[in-house]
Design a protein around this motif. Structure first.
Motif, mmCIF file in Angstrom:
data_model
loop_
_atom_site.group_PDB
_atom_site.id
_atom_site.type_symbol
_atom_site.label_atom_id
_atom_site.label_comp_id
_atom_site.label_asym_id
_atom_site.label_seq_id
_atom_site.Cartn_x
_atom_site.Cartn_y
_atom_site.Cartn_z
ATOM 1 N N SER A 15 -42.406 -2.334 -18.533
ATOM 2 C CA SER A 15 -41.591 -1.908 -17.394
ATOM 3 C C SER A 15 -40.115 -2.214 -17.595
ATOM 4 O O SER A 15 -39.266 -1.683 -16.877
ATOM 5 N N GLY A 16 -39.809 -3.083 -18.552
ATOM 6 C CA GLY A 16 -38.406 -3.360 -18.853
ATOM 7 C C GLY A 16 -37.845 -4.573 -18.146
ATOM 8 O O GLY A 16 -36.672 -4.601 -17.781
ATOM 9 N N ARG A 17 -38.669 -5.605 -17.966
ATOM 10 C CA ARG A 17 -38.200 -6.803 -17.271
ATOM 11 C C ARG A 17 -37.006 -7.434 -17.977
ATOM 12 O O ARG A 17 -35.962 -7.680 -17.363
ATOM 13 N N SER A 18 -37.142 -7.702 -19.269
ATOM 14 C CA SER A 18 -36.050 -8.352 -19.992
ATOM 15 C C SER A 18 -34.865 -7.412 -20.166
ATOM 16 O O SER A 18 -33.708 -7.856 -20.178
ATOM 17 N N VAL A 19 -35.130 -6.109 -20.272
ATOM 18 C CA VAL A 19 -34.027 -5.140 -20.366
ATOM 19 C C VAL A 19 -33.206 -5.168 -19.080
ATOM 20 O O VAL A 19 -31.960 -5.169 -19.104
ATOM 21 N N ALA A 20 -33.892 -5.209 -17.941
ATOM 22 C CA ALA A 20 -33.205 -5.262 -16.653
ATOM 23 C C ALA A 20 -32.391 -6.540 -16.511
ATOM 24 O O ALA A 20 -31.247 -6.522 -16.034
ATOM 25 N N ALA A 21 -32.972 -7.661 -16.937
ATOM 26 C CA ALA A 21 -32.269 -8.940 -16.840
ATOM 27 C C ALA A 21 -31.007 -8.940 -17.704
ATOM 28 O O ALA A 21 -29.936 -9.385 -17.268
ATOM 29 N N ARG A 22 -31.115 -8.433 -18.913
ATOM 30 C CA ARG A 22 -29.944 -8.406 -19.795
ATOM 31 C C ARG A 22 -28.885 -7.425 -19.289
ATOM 32 O O ARG A 22 -27.682 -7.692 -19.386
ATOM 33 N N ALA A 23 -29.325 -6.281 -18.765
ATOM 34 C CA ALA A 23 -28.362 -5.327 -18.216
ATOM 35 C C ALA A 23 -27.615 -5.940 -17.029
ATOM 36 O O ALA A 23 -26.402 -5.759 -16.869
ATOM 37 N N PHE A 24 -28.344 -6.675 -16.197
ATOM 38 C CA PHE A 24 -27.726 -7.341 -15.057
ATOM 39 C C PHE A 24 -26.730 -8.393 -15.539
ATOM 40 O O PHE A 24 -25.628 -8.542 -14.980
#
Length: 402
Positions: A56-65
């Motif tokens: 789902s992109g949990r770590s991608v979302a965290a890094r983008a944030f």
């Protein structure tokens, strides 16, 4: 929020997550207000929990944030801050990734200590904890203390599969803003592969369906022949489980493939890491004092070897988990065929094997098989020996005699 806003800047990395993009964009703007002293910043909070299924992109979302928080333009994607956060060199962004099967209290205490410093860039100290569900009890308690008494400039971004107490403690969950993410639809994943990675349409759509919404896995399947072969080998297993010998052989094959993945990574990384460590300790140097350095390096070398062994274990377990996810998708497809559903199959390219198994089993048997796969994944998480866990699973998946 307009489609244009959703697909520009750092949040364009989030696939099929319109609601999450909206929330994070508002929070980034609020954080900027706090830094600039131009507003109350009520949409921003110091602790976040990103939850969602694998892919789902949990770590991608965290890094983008994290990029958006450090960027003076709210996540432009082009500035120095956005770039250094993305590549992992920003001095005020600290990422905790499990070296092995768990995250230790020592790691958390150290990262919390560093995160309490004033940010070098004058904006935020950010801690990203990938796989927060792997925190030990001691590590969770140390993190909870930091979240309960945060510095004004520190932000914690945690990633976990769910908010269930087995994944994240109730007390940590209660002190975080939860941001749920969903499995991206196959069409959205395919569009990313086509537009971002230049993969042709047919391959992109096949990979998106086969990866069951996992963007990273889809890219590997579309570009890596070994990944394709591994998947095909896993999906060929269910129809072969007709004898005890076949079940035990299948378990050995699954573990062997996972061990090969771990060995390949070790071949790539272990020797260079050891060489770099020895050089940093003075090995090969000349001059006063350099001769003593290698003699005093035993502890550092032992610690490196411990980390490398833990990493190999994690790589092996992750490879097995990917195989079990594929098997879950296979038996889901069998259940759909059995029910006469018109829902698209995840593994339609293995229709023959799916039909073969469907003709040999009952819906009750399929539900028990899916439960058995869940139990095997849980066993691996609790450090059961892989060969024992997989042998128990494959014998439980043996096809009924006709």
């Amino acid at each position: 929020m307009s489609a244009h806003m959703e697909t520009t800047g750092v949040f364009a990395q989030l696939v099929g997550q319109d609601r999450a993009i909206e929330v994070l964009t508002a929070a980034s703007a609020a954080a900027k207000e706090l830094i600039d002293g131009s507003g109350s910043g009520t949409a921003m909070t110091h602790a976040w929990l990103f939850v969602g299924p694998p892919g789902s992109g949990r770590s991608v979302a965290a890094r983008a944030f994290a990029q958006a928080l450090q960027c003076r333009d709210g996540g432009c994607g082009h500035c120095q801050d956005c770039h250094t956060v993305k590549v992992g060199t920003h001095p005020d962004v600290h990422v905790v990734i499990p070296e092995g099967l768990s995250i230790s209290v020592r790691e958390i205490r150290e990262i919390v200590r560093v995160a309490a410093f004033h940010p070098a860039g004058g904006r935020w100290q950010i801690v990203i904890i990938e796989d927060a569900d792997r925190l030990t009890e001691g590590a969770a308690n140390a993190l909870l203390k930091a979240i309960e008494e945060p510095s004004a400039h520190t932000v914690f971004l945690l990633c976990a599969p769910t908010t269930h107490p087995d994944d994240v403690s109730v007390t940590i969950r209660s002190r975080c803003r939860v941001l749920p993410l969903r499995t991206p639809p196959a069409e959205a994943v395919a569009a990313v592969l086509i537009d971002r990675d230049g993969i042709d349409s047919e391959a992109a759509h096949w990979a998106a369906r086969a990866a069951q919404g996992h963007v990273g896995r889809a890219k590997r399947l579309a570009t890596d022949e070994v990944a394709k072969q591994r998947r095909a080998a896993v999906l060929a297993i269910p129809a072969k489980l007709v004898s005890m010998e076949a079940c035990l052989s299948a378990a050995d094959d699954l573990v062997g493939a996972a061990e090969a993945d771990a060995a390949a990574l070790a071949d790539e990384l272990d020797a260079p890491e050891r060489e770099s460590l020895m050089q940093s300790l003075g090995a090969g140097g000349t001059g006063k004092g350099t001769g003593a350095a290698p003699r005093g390096s035993a502890g550092a070398v032992k610690e490196l070897e411990r980390k490398q062994k833990a990493r190999a274990t994690r790589v092996q377990r992750d490879a097995l988990d990917r195989a079990l996810v594929d098997l879950t998708g296979f038996y889901r497809d069998v259940l759909l065929v059995h029910a006469g559903s018109d829902v698209p199959l995840s593994h339609a390219d293995h229709q023959q094997e799916i039909n073969q198994v469907a003709s040999a089993v009952t819906p009750e048997w399929l539900l028990k098989s899916l439960d058995a796969i869940v139990a095997a994944r849980q066993s691996l998480e609790t450090n059961v020996k892989p060969r024992i866990a997989l042998a128990a699973l494959t014998t439980g998946l043996r096809l009924p005699r006709q």
